[in-house]
Design an enzyme around this catalytic site. Structure first.
Site, mmCIF file in Angstrom:
data_model
loop_
_atom_site.group_PDB
_atom_site.id
_atom_site.type_symbol
_atom_site.label_atom_id
_atom_site.label_comp_id
_atom_site.label_asym_id
_atom_site.label_seq_id
_atom_site.Cartn_x
_atom_site.Cartn_y
_atom_site.Cartn_z
ATOM 1 N N ASP A 13 55.790 -54.350 -26.709
ATOM 2 C CA ASP A 13 56.552 -54.469 -27.864
ATOM 3 C C ASP A 13 57.560 -53.281 -27.693
ATOM 4 O OD1 ASP A 13 57.506 -55.179 -30.401
ATOM 5 O OD2 ASP A 13 55.742 -54.275 -31.573
ATOM 6 N N GLY A 14 58.801 -53.466 -28.716
ATOM 7 C CA GLY A 14 59.879 -52.268 -28.882
ATOM 8 C C GLY A 14 61.024 -52.427 -27.943
ATOM 9 N N GLY B 262 63.786 -54.482 -29.048
ATOM 10 C CA GLY B 262 64.684 -54.520 -29.872
ATOM 11 C C GLY B 262 64.928 -53.003 -30.351
ATOM 12 N N HIS C 137 65.499 -56.528 -24.152
ATOM 13 C CA HIS C 137 64.716 -57.704 -23.633
ATOM 14 C C HIS C 137 64.833 -57.595 -21.928
ATOM 15 C CE1 HIS C 137 63.337 -58.981 -27.212
ATOM 16 N NE2 HIS C 137 64.273 -59.530 -27.529
ATOM 17 N N THR D 189 53.709 -67.310 -30.968
ATOM 18 C CA THR D 189 53.967 -68.592 -31.959
ATOM 19 C C THR D 189 54.896 -68.057 -33.023
ATOM 20 O OG1 THR D 189 51.654 -68.189 -32.871
ATOM 21 C CG2 THR D 189 51.921 -69.868 -31.392
ATOM 22 N N ASN E 107 57.176 -65.822 -32.831
ATOM 23 C CA ASN E 107 58.349 -65.484 -32.352
ATOM 24 C C ASN E 107 59.373 -66.578 -32.269
ATOM 25 O OD1 ASN E 107 57.260 -63.057 -29.841
ATOM 26 N ND2 ASN E 107 57.900 -62.569 -31.969
ATOM 27 N N TRP E 108 58.954 -67.738 -32.596
ATOM 28 C CA TRP E 108 59.742 -68.817 -32.921
ATOM 29 C C TRP E 108 60.640 -68.632 -34.109
ATOM 30 C CZ3 TRP E 108 60.915 -71.608 -28.753
ATOM 31 C CH2 TRP E 108 59.847 -71.801 -27.766
HETATM 32 C C1 IPE Z 1 54.091 -59.255 -30.684
HETATM 33 O O1 IPE Z 1 55.074 -58.606 -30.759
HETATM 34 C C2 IPE Z 1 54.352 -60.438 -29.759
HETATM 35 C C3 IPE Z 1 54.934 -60.179 -28.300
HETATM 36 C C4 IPE Z 1 54.838 -58.979 -27.993
HETATM 37 C C5 IPE Z 1 55.366 -60.962 -27.528
HETATM 38 P P1 IPE Z 1 56.125 -58.732 -32.275
HETATM 39 O O2 IPE Z 1 57.240 -57.658 -32.260
HETATM 40 O O3 IPE Z 1 56.494 -60.166 -32.313
HETATM 41 O O4 IPE Z 1 54.941 -58.529 -33.218
HETATM 42 P P2 IPE Z 1 55.122 -58.144 -35.056
HETATM 43 O O5 IPE Z 1 56.006 -58.814 -35.584
HETATM 44 O O6 IPE Z 1 55.791 -56.654 -34.768
HETATM 45 O O7 IPE Z 1 53.598 -58.097 -35.321
HETATM 46 C C1 IPE Z 2 58.942 -57.219 -27.735
HETATM 47 O O1 IPE Z 2 59.814 -56.599 -28.253
HETATM 48 C C2 IPE Z 2 59.355 -58.503 -27.348
HETATM 49 C C3 IPE Z 2 59.054 -59.800 -27.984
HETATM 50 C C4 IPE Z 2 58.383 -59.821 -29.110
HETATM 51 C C5 IPE Z 2 59.478 -61.016 -27.485
HETATM 52 P P1 IPE Z 2 60.365 -56.861 -29.655
HETATM 53 O O2 IPE Z 2 61.533 -57.768 -29.713
HETATM 54 O O3 IPE Z 2 59.394 -57.162 -30.812
HETATM 55 O O4 IPE Z 2 61.035 -55.383 -30.220
HETATM 56 P P2 IPE Z 2 60.964 -54.681 -31.604
HETATM 57 O O5 IPE Z 2 59.700 -54.545 -32.086
HETATM 58 O O6 IPE Z 2 61.791 -55.479 -32.368
HETATM 59 O O7 IPE Z 2 61.564 -53.347 -31.035
HETATM 60 MG MG MG Z 3 58.256 -56.193 -31.953
#
Ligand code: IPE
Ligand code: IPE
Ligand code: MG
Length: 246
Positions: free
Chosen positions: A21-22, A24, A38, A67, A69-70
């Protein structure tokens, strides 16, 4: 000093799972588009996969797309799918050279056809590899996985294939996407969030949890070693007393 020297090779997690995670926030911090996060995240994936294989970890499961993330903007979903396809193309060689088998969990039917095709190809070309199983959780949700298991078990009960009394942990395990994997020993989540986000709810029942503030694109080998060292310092009691364990 290299943290690697502090790792006991005889006490590695048999199954390591990572919520990557992280991405973004990593991009935003530098004024870049989320897509750059990404893209840089895929570099951490490669390093982590290689380090785990070298260490001797037998099962690595990466949460790549949930699921939920869709529900992100279509542009971001498309970017992630394109990155998945290009990573599969680029990483096949690394997987083959490192004797790593690719496996997936999740509802693959929801992925674009081109991604499904690429996945099948890499799975097929790595199926006899034995050093480590790399499982990608794609369009994965633990609740969806449990619903599917419950439906399958119920239909077997209805058709007298299994009796209600026979339903136990092992039957449930056999009906999950993770049927061939051991329970998770260590779960790492990067980016400072302290939640599970619908990942492997059943399988982490007794996992050790490790949270780090490091954003996924910044996650290094040394960060991985830190997590494993923390895991190795813990006493896993599984409900028993400390005296019983010793
Ligand atoms: C969890 O991360 C899913 C993946 C790492 C693929 P998210 O960024 O989607 O989770 P939330 O929304 O912070 O719970
Ligand atoms: C994890 O990073 C990748 C996926 C969930 C696909 P994020 O895209 O959730 O990044 P943040 O949490 O917004 O920083
Ligand atoms: Mg995230």
């Amino acid at each position: 000093m290299d943290l690697l020297d502090n790792i006991n090779k005889d006490n590695l997690p048999k199954h390591l799972a990572i919520i990557m995670d992280g991405n973004g926030r990593w991009a935003k911090k530098q004024g870049l588009m989320r897509a750059f996060g990404h893209e840089n995240g895929t570099k951490s994936v490669r390093k982590t996969v290689e380090s785990c294989a070298k260490l001797g970890i037998e099962n690595l499961t990466l949460y790549a797309f949930s699921t939920e993330n869709w529900n992100r903007p279509k542009l971001e979903v498309d970017t992630l799918m394109k990155l998945l396809i290009s990573s599969l193309k680029n990483e096949l060689k690394t997987l083959v050279e490192n004797n790593i088998k690719l496996h997936t969990i999740g509802n693959l039917e929801k992925l674009p056809k081109s991604a499904q095709k690429e996945l099948l190809e890499v799975i097929n070309k790595t199926k006899d590899n034995t050093r480590m199983t790399l499982t990608l959780a794609l369009s994965y949700g633990s609740r969806e996985e449990l619903i599917s298991a419950i439906k399958n078990i119920s239909s077997k009960v209805k058709n007298n294939i299994i009796s209600i009394d026979a339903i136990d942990e092992s039957i449930i395990n056999q009906h999950l996407y993770t049927q061939n994997l051991p329970d998770v020993d260590l779960l790492i989540r990067t980016s400072g969030e302290h939640r599970i986000s619908n990942f492997l709810l059943w399988q982490i029942a007794y996992a050790e949890l490790y949270f780090t503030d490091v954003l996924w694109p910044d996650f290094t080998e040394q960060n991985l070693y830190e997590a494993i060292i923390s895991y190795q310092k813990r006493e896993r009691r599984f409900g028993k007393t400390s005296e019983q364990i010793k």
